[in-house]
Design a protein around this motif. Structure first.
Motif, PDB file in Angstrom:
ATOM      1  N   ASN A 136       0.830  -1.211   0.000  1.00 28.01           N
ATOM      2  CA  ASN A 136       0.000   0.000   0.000  1.00 28.01           C
ATOM      3  C   ASN A 136       0.861   1.257   0.000  1.00 28.01           C
ATOM      4  O   ASN A 136       0.536   2.252  -0.656  1.00 28.01           O
ATOM      5  N   ILE A 137       1.957   1.207   0.742  1.00 31.06           N
ATOM      6  CA  ILE A 137       2.887   2.344   0.778  1.00 31.06           C
ATOM      7  C   ILE A 137       3.494   2.567  -0.602  1.00 31.06           C
ATOM      8  O   ILE A 137       3.597   3.697  -1.084  1.00 31.06           O
ATOM      9  N   VAL A 138       3.884   1.463  -1.250  1.00 34.28           N
ATOM     10  CA  VAL A 138       4.450   1.555  -2.600  1.00 34.28           C
ATOM     11  C   VAL A 138       3.454   2.189  -3.555  1.00 34.28           C
ATOM     12  O   VAL A 138       3.786   3.085  -4.340  1.00 34.28           O
ATOM     13  N   HIS A 139       2.212   1.745  -3.477  1.00 34.17           N
ATOM     14  CA  HIS A 139       1.179   2.261  -4.375  1.00 34.17           C
ATOM     15  C   HIS A 139       1.003   3.767  -4.195  1.00 34.17           C
ATOM     16  O   HIS A 139       0.956   4.525  -5.164  1.00 34.17           O
ATOM     17  N   ASP A 140       0.906   4.199  -2.944  1.00 37.53           N
ATOM     18  CA  ASP A 140       0.698   5.623  -2.680  1.00 37.53           C
ATOM     19  C   ASP A 140       1.908   6.461  -3.066  1.00 37.53           C
ATOM     20  O   ASP A 140       1.761   7.642  -3.422  1.00 37.53           O
ATOM     21  N   THR A 141       3.087   5.863  -3.005  1.00 43.71           N
ATOM     22  CA  THR A 141       4.302   6.592  -3.308  1.00 43.71           C
ATOM     23  C   THR A 141       4.461   6.862  -4.794  1.00 43.71           C
ATOM     24  O   THR A 141       4.936   7.930  -5.193  1.00 43.71           O
ATOM     25  N   VAL A 142       4.044   5.918  -5.625  1.00 45.75           N
ATOM     26  CA  VAL A 142       4.321   6.038  -7.062  1.00 45.75           C
ATOM     27  C   VAL A 142       3.097   6.407  -7.883  1.00 45.75           C
ATOM     28  O   VAL A 142       3.199   6.596  -9.090  1.00 45.75           O
ATOM     29  N   HIS A 143       1.918   6.506  -7.262  1.00 45.14           N
ATOM     30  CA  HIS A 143       0.704   6.845  -7.991  1.00 45.14           C
ATOM     31  C   HIS A 143       0.249   8.275  -7.712  1.00 45.14           C
ATOM     32  O   HIS A 143       0.454   8.808  -6.617  1.00 45.14           O
ATOM     33  N   ASP A 144      -0.382   8.863  -8.709  1.00 41.85           N
ATOM     34  CA  ASP A 144      -1.055  10.139  -8.540  1.00 41.85           C
ATOM     35  C   ASP A 144      -2.386   9.893  -7.839  1.00 41.85           C
ATOM     36  O   ASP A 144      -3.193   9.056  -8.280  1.00 41.85           O
ATOM     37  N   ASN A 145      -2.619  10.588  -6.749  1.00 42.27           N
ATOM     38  CA  ASN A 145      -3.803  10.319  -5.931  1.00 42.27           C
ATOM     39  C   ASN A 145      -5.111  10.578  -6.675  1.00 42.27           C
ATOM     40  O   ASN A 145      -6.103   9.875  -6.463  1.00 42.27           O
ATOM     41  N   LEU A 146      -5.132  11.568  -7.554  1.00 40.13           N
ATOM     42  CA  LEU A 146      -6.377  11.931  -8.225  1.00 40.13           C
ATOM     43  C   LEU A 146      -6.724  10.985  -9.362  1.00 40.13           C
ATOM     44  O   LEU A 146      -7.869  10.537  -9.477  1.00 40.13           O
ATOM     45  N   THR A 147      -5.757  10.672 -10.209  1.00 39.48           N
ATOM     46  CA  THR A 147      -6.045   9.909 -11.423  1.00 39.48           C
ATOM     47  C   THR A 147      -5.723   8.420 -11.333  1.00 39.48           C
ATOM     48  O   THR A 147      -6.213   7.637 -12.138  1.00 39.48           O
ATOM     49  N   GLY A 148      -4.886   8.029 -10.387  1.00 39.25           N
ATOM     50  CA  GLY A 148      -4.485   6.636 -10.293  1.00 39.25           C
ATOM     51  C   GLY A 148      -3.365   6.260 -11.233  1.00 39.25           C
ATOM     52  O   GLY A 148      -2.850   5.137 -11.178  1.00 39.25           O
ATOM     53  N   LEU A 149      -2.944   7.180 -12.110  1.00 39.04           N
ATOM     54  CA  LEU A 149      -1.805   6.913 -12.982  1.00 39.04           C
ATOM     55  C   LEU A 149      -0.506   7.088 -12.203  1.00 39.04           C
ATOM     56  O   LEU A 149      -0.502   7.575 -11.073  1.00 39.04           O
ATOM     57  N   ASN A 177       2.802   8.779 -10.901  1.00 40.13           N
ATOM     58  CA  ASN A 177       3.058  10.194 -10.663  1.00 40.13           C
ATOM     59  C   ASN A 177       4.371  10.615 -11.325  1.00 40.13           C
ATOM     60  O   ASN A 177       5.090   9.791 -11.902  1.00 40.13           O
ATOM     61  N   ARG A 178       4.691  11.882 -11.224  1.00 41.89           N
ATOM     62  CA  ARG A 178       5.861  12.428 -11.915  1.00 41.89           C
ATOM     63  C   ARG A 178       7.181  11.794 -11.436  1.00 41.89           C
ATOM     64  O   ARG A 178       8.003  11.385 -12.271  1.00 41.89           O
ATOM     65  N   PRO A 179       7.450  11.691 -10.124  1.00 39.67           N
ATOM     66  CA  PRO A 179       8.710  11.070  -9.707  1.00 39.67           C
ATOM     67  C   PRO A 179       8.852   9.634 -10.206  1.00 39.67           C
ATOM     68  O   PRO A 179       9.934   9.213 -10.628  1.00 39.67           O
ATOM     69  N   SER A 180       7.757   8.879 -10.143  1.00 42.00           N
ATOM     70  CA  SER A 180       7.790   7.501 -10.625  1.00 42.00           C
ATOM     71  C   SER A 180       8.077   7.458 -12.120  1.00 42.00           C
ATOM     72  O   SER A 180       8.867   6.641 -12.601  1.00 42.00           O
ATOM     73  N   PHE A 181       7.439   8.364 -12.866  1.00 40.10           N
ATOM     74  CA  PHE A 181       7.673   8.418 -14.312  1.00 40.10           C
ATOM     75  C   PHE A 181       9.129   8.734 -14.612  1.00 40.10           C
ATOM     76  O   PHE A 181       9.743   8.107 -15.487  1.00 40.10           O
ATOM     77  N   ASP A 182       9.697   9.730 -13.920  1.00 40.44           N
ATOM     78  CA  ASP A 182      11.072  10.137 -14.192  1.00 40.44           C
ATOM     79  C   ASP A 182      12.036   8.968 -14.035  1.00 40.44           C
ATOM     80  O   ASP A 182      12.951   8.788 -14.854  1.00 40.44           O
ATOM     81  N   ALA A 230       1.441   8.247 -17.173  1.00 42.47           N
ATOM     82  CA  ALA A 230       1.637   9.028 -15.953  1.00 42.47           C
ATOM     83  C   ALA A 230       0.958  10.385 -16.093  1.00 42.47           C
ATOM     84  O   ALA A 230       0.788  10.899 -17.197  1.00 42.47           O
ATOM     85  N   ARG A 231       0.569  10.923 -14.957  1.00 41.84           N
ATOM     86  CA  ARG A 231       0.141  12.319 -14.933  1.00 41.84           C
ATOM     87  C   ARG A 231       1.399  13.147 -14.733  1.00 41.84           C
ATOM     88  O   ARG A 231       2.077  13.037 -13.708  1.00 41.84           O
ATOM     89  N   PHE A 291      -0.544  14.781 -19.397  1.00 45.28           N
ATOM     90  CA  PHE A 291      -0.266  13.367 -19.234  1.00 45.28           C
ATOM     91  C   PHE A 291       0.846  12.975 -20.200  1.00 45.28           C
ATOM     92  O   PHE A 291       1.083  13.654 -21.198  1.00 45.28           O
ATOM     93  N   VAL A 292       1.502  11.860 -19.902  1.00 45.23           N
ATOM     94  CA  VAL A 292       2.551  11.379 -20.790  1.00 45.23           C
ATOM     95  C   VAL A 292       2.492   9.858 -20.848  1.00 45.23           C
ATOM     96  O   VAL A 292       2.216   9.197 -19.850  1.00 45.23           O
ATOM     97  N   LEU A 293       2.708   9.320 -22.038  1.00 43.26           N
ATOM     98  CA  LEU A 293       2.761   7.879 -22.230  1.00 43.26           C
ATOM     99  C   LEU A 293       4.102   7.504 -22.826  1.00 43.26           C
ATOM    100  O   LEU A 293       4.604   8.183 -23.737  1.00 43.26           O
ATOM    101  N   LEU A 294       4.681   6.418 -22.330  1.00 37.60           N
ATOM    102  CA  LEU A 294       5.881   5.830 -22.910  1.00 37.60           C
ATOM    103  C   LEU A 294       5.448   4.588 -23.671  1.00 37.60           C
ATOM    104  O   LEU A 294       4.890   3.655 -23.089  1.00 37.60           O
ATOM    105  N   LEU A 295       5.702   4.589 -24.960  1.00 36.02           N
ATOM    106  CA  LEU A 295       5.267   3.504 -25.834  1.00 36.02           C
ATOM    107  C   LEU A 295       6.495   2.724 -26.284  1.00 36.02           C
ATOM    108  O   LEU A 295       7.201   3.123 -27.213  1.00 36.02           O
ATOM    109  N   SER A 296       6.775   1.621 -25.602  1.00 31.66           N
ATOM    110  CA  SER A 296       7.977   0.848 -25.893  1.00 31.66           C
ATOM    111  C   SER A 296       7.833   0.107 -27.215  1.00 31.66           C
ATOM    112  O   SER A 296       6.733  -0.287 -27.612  1.00 31.66           O
TER     113      SER A 296
END
Length: 392
Positions: free
Chosen positions: A109-122, A124-129, A190-191, A197-202
């Motif tokens: 649960n801590i991991v989820h809250d740390t890497v997700h944007d609270n509003l959208t569920g995508l 978040n910026r630090p996780s994306f970076d 990610a938001r 928003f940004v998407l990485l398309l591998s």
């Protein structure tokens, strides 16, 4: 390379589902063969809460596994890997001074809250970076394409002003849900901030990225958002840049995709644009049509015949035989397509002498100054430009 969040989830799942520690360690080694030392770093973060330099991760993990074997031999019983990590980090290193017991499900649960944007569920910026750097490294290692798709909600401020910020939040959640629905499992969304928003398309070139982006754009435009008693819709503008076609530098690639968003907005919004090697944020298209120009500040001002040169959403460049004052308000009558001439109103922002009574006049305007026909016709011309990728 899988997303950091996904890797943590997989390792946490292995921790809870493995038949034994030996089975768990075998699975970790198999995963590390595919994903590299990020597996060891993520494990050390999950079980020890520490961050280790990349060149030290594998050796530290091997030392911990060996330490577990020695503890088991000494005690005459199997020692679990969590205990071995805690003991090794406390007794053999200075990395862990005040350990704390945390249940795996609580950590998840801590991991989820740390890497997700609270509003959208995508993500978040630090996780994306963090994930973005891994995706670039993976594309470089395997010689794959990686496309970046930036998305921006059009006229988002108007939504907040008209319906309230809660409605704006609902719009963000709706767009995020559509992104989740349309993207592939291998894509990372990610938001990025605000209404971006940004998407990485591998393993995706710019053509295939456009197919996905266009499907997403249409889905958003067709969706009715309901908030309390209000119903409204939104549109998005998107920009695409691809590794290594447009750049091999991660920071530059993001900037190029972001610049492409401005091209999309500059062609009338609700549009997807490829990155183009264009110095201006707003794409200009050359249109050589005669125009009539008149200053609005004076009732008896002369009407000049001029020639249009460039047109974009933000303004018009035309050649005139007479210099006009900077900041003067002017109206320009301009033919657009097969329709009757339309009236553009704006301010003079540039005057450049070309010699022999020839002057380049730059004026700013906006689609709000134009009638519906002009908006649609000029946007159509510009849209054709931004939807055709560079030959490179």
């Amino acid at each position: 390379m899988v997303m950091v969040l996904s890797l943590k989830k997989r390792l946490i799942s292995l921790l809870t589902s493995a038949k034994s520690d030996t089975d768990f360690l075998d699975q970790v080694n198999k995963l590390a063969a595919l994903e590299g030392t990020a597996v060891f770093q993520t494990l050390l973060e999950i079980l020890g809460g520490i961050d280790i330099a990349e060149h030290e991760r594998k050796e530290l993990w091997q030392n911990i596994v060996y330490h577990r074997q020695q503890l088991s031999l000494t005690l005459g019983r199997d020692v679990d890997i969590t205990t071995a990590i805690s003991d090794y980090l406390q007794t053999r290193t200075s990395l862990l001074k005040h350990p704390r017991i945390v249940e795996t499900s609580a950590f998840e649960n801590i991991v989820h809250d740390t890497v997700h944007d609270n509003l959208t569920g995508l993500a978040n910026r630090p996780s994306f970076d963090q994930t973005y750097q891994q995706q670039i490294s993976m594309a470089e290692r395997h010689g794959d394409n990686l496309s970046v798709l930036f998305i921006d909600i059009d006229n988002f401020k108007d939504i907040n002003d008209t319906y309230g910020h809660a409605a704006g939040d609902e719009a963000l959640r709706t767009v995020a849900q559509i992104i989740q629905h349309e993207k592939r499992n291998s894509d990372i969304a990610a938001r990025y901030g605000g209404e971006e928003f940004v998407l990485l398309l591998s393993r995706t070139d710019n053509f295939n990225a456009y197919i996905l982006a266009e499907r997403l754009r249409k889905h958003v435009a067709e969706t009715i958002i309901k908030h309390r008693r209000d119903s409204f819709s939104v549109t998005i503008s998107g920009g695409i840049a691809t590794y290594p076609t447009h750049s091999t530098d991660p920071a530059e690639l993001l900037n190029l995709a972001d610049s492409a968003v401005y091209l999309a907005k500059g062609s009338g919004k609700n549009n997807i644009a490829f990155y183009k090697a264009e110095k201006r944020r707003y794409l200009r298209v050359k249109i050589h049509e005669p125009v009539l120009v008149k200053e609005l500040d004076f009732q008896d001002s002369t009407v000049f015949s001029a020639l249009s040169k460039d047109v974009c959403v933000g303004g018009l460049l035309f050649e005139n035989s007479y210099p006009l004052p900077i900041d003067s308000l002017i109206k320009v009558r301009m033919p657009v397509g097969d329709n009757p001439p339309v009236l553009l109103i704006g301010k003079v922002v540039r005057v450049e002498s070309l010699g022999d009574n020839r002057y380049d006049i730059g004026m700013t305007t906006s689609f709000r100054s134009m009638d519906k026909i002009a908006s649609e016709e000029i946007a159509s011309i510009l849209r054709k430009q931004v939807q055709s990728p560079d030959p490179s």
